[in-house]
Design a protein around this motif. Structure first.
Motif, PDB file in Angstrom:
ATOM      1  N   GLY A 102       0.838  -1.190   0.000  1.00 54.94           N
ATOM      2  CA  GLY A 102       0.000   0.000   0.000  1.00 54.94           C
ATOM      3  C   GLY A 102       0.871   1.237   0.000  1.00 54.94           C
ATOM      4  O   GLY A 102       2.089   1.162  -0.164  1.00 54.94           O
ATOM      5  N   ASP A 105      -0.006   7.965   3.307  1.00 56.53           N
ATOM      6  CA  ASP A 105      -0.122   9.397   3.043  1.00 56.53           C
ATOM      7  C   ASP A 105       0.543  10.143   4.187  1.00 56.53           C
ATOM      8  O   ASP A 105       0.616   9.650   5.311  1.00 56.53           O
ATOM      9  N   ASP A 109      -5.380  10.560  10.010  1.00 59.36           N
ATOM     10  CA  ASP A 109      -6.823  10.536  10.251  1.00 59.36           C
ATOM     11  C   ASP A 109      -7.128  11.182  11.602  1.00 59.36           C
ATOM     12  O   ASP A 109      -6.231  11.704  12.267  1.00 59.36           O
ATOM     13  N   ILE A 115      -2.769   7.880   6.955  1.00 58.79           N
ATOM     14  CA  ILE A 115      -3.784   7.293   6.089  1.00 58.79           C
ATOM     15  C   ILE A 115      -3.098   6.369   5.081  1.00 58.79           C
ATOM     16  O   ILE A 115      -2.081   6.728   4.495  1.00 58.79           O
ATOM     17  N   GLU A 116      -3.639   5.161   4.919  1.00 57.55           N
ATOM     18  CA  GLU A 116      -3.072   4.180   4.002  1.00 57.55           C
ATOM     19  C   GLU A 116      -4.006   3.986   2.812  1.00 57.55           C
ATOM     20  O   GLU A 116      -5.220   3.913   2.957  1.00 57.55           O
ATOM     21  N   TYR A 117      -3.406   3.910   1.628  1.00 51.14           N
ATOM     22  CA  TYR A 117      -4.150   3.683   0.394  1.00 51.14           C
ATOM     23  C   TYR A 117      -3.640   2.422  -0.279  1.00 51.14           C
ATOM     24  O   TYR A 117      -2.505   2.018  -0.088  1.00 51.14           O
ATOM     25  N   GLN A 120      -1.718   2.134  -6.550  1.00 54.57           N
ATOM     26  CA  GLN A 120      -2.229   2.265  -7.920  1.00 54.57           C
ATOM     27  C   GLN A 120      -1.088   2.788  -8.777  1.00 54.57           C
ATOM     28  O   GLN A 120      -0.606   3.905  -8.565  1.00 54.57           O
ATOM     29  N   HIS A 123      -1.215   6.300 -10.115  1.00 50.65           N
ATOM     30  CA  HIS A 123      -1.160   7.388  -9.143  1.00 50.65           C
ATOM     31  C   HIS A 123       0.114   7.404  -8.298  1.00 50.65           C
ATOM     32  O   HIS A 123       0.482   8.438  -7.751  1.00 50.65           O
ATOM     33  N   HIS A 124       0.761   6.258  -8.165  1.00 53.77           N
ATOM     34  CA  HIS A 124       1.861   6.140  -7.211  1.00 53.77           C
ATOM     35  C   HIS A 124       3.202   5.784  -7.853  1.00 53.77           C
ATOM     36  O   HIS A 124       4.094   5.263  -7.181  1.00 53.77           O
TER      37      HIS A 124
END
Length: 141
Positions: A102, A105, A109, A115-117, A120, A123-124
């Motif tokens: 992942g 960020d 929060d 924050i973890e995403y 992609q 995007h990354h």
């Protein structure tokens, strides 16, 4: 507005590329395993990663891989129940195989956690490039 940068090929010096698996894979270059499901792309990728992690033989060859680390982007397969068992079966040194799980960020929060995403590629890519650059020679960069 952006300006297009154009250079004559005459002004660009030739530079050699360094093979990882001669005739198939080259350091610092993109390689894509593409094809229909069930054609053993993941099995081949696991065999390649295992060969690099141990300095073992390349698939279908008597040549040996240079020892190094591998970074896996597993978009479809779970690491614990699919990726790791494939790598174990291929004889990989698991300490030299790394998986992207992942992206963190810099924002936090409401409880103060980063924050973890999900990763992609579109995007990354900058984060991926930074990681590989910072990882250094283990990844052949």
């Amino acid at each position: 507005m952006h300006e297009l940068l154009v250079t004559s090929v005459f002004d660009i010096a030739t530079k050699p590329i360094e093979p990882l698996w001669p005739g198939f894979l080259y350091l610092g270059k993109v390689a894509i395993l593409a094809g229909d499901p069930g054609l053993s792309k993941s099995t081949l990728a696991s065999a390649i990663a295992a060969s690099v992690s141990t300095g073992g033989r390349w698939p279908l060859s008597d040549d040996h891989a240079p020892i190094g680390d591998t970074l896996v982007l597993a978009a479809e397969d779970d690491i614990a129940d699919t990726v790791r068992p494939r790598l174990e079966e291929a004889g990989a040194d698991l300490s030299r195989i790394h998986c992207v799980q992942g992206v963190l960020d810099s924002a936090t929060d409401s409880s103060g956690r980063q924050i973890e995403y999900g990763f992609q590629l579109t995007h990354h890519i900058a984060e991926l490039e930074d990681h590989l650059r910072n990882a250094g020679a283990g990844f052949g960069w």
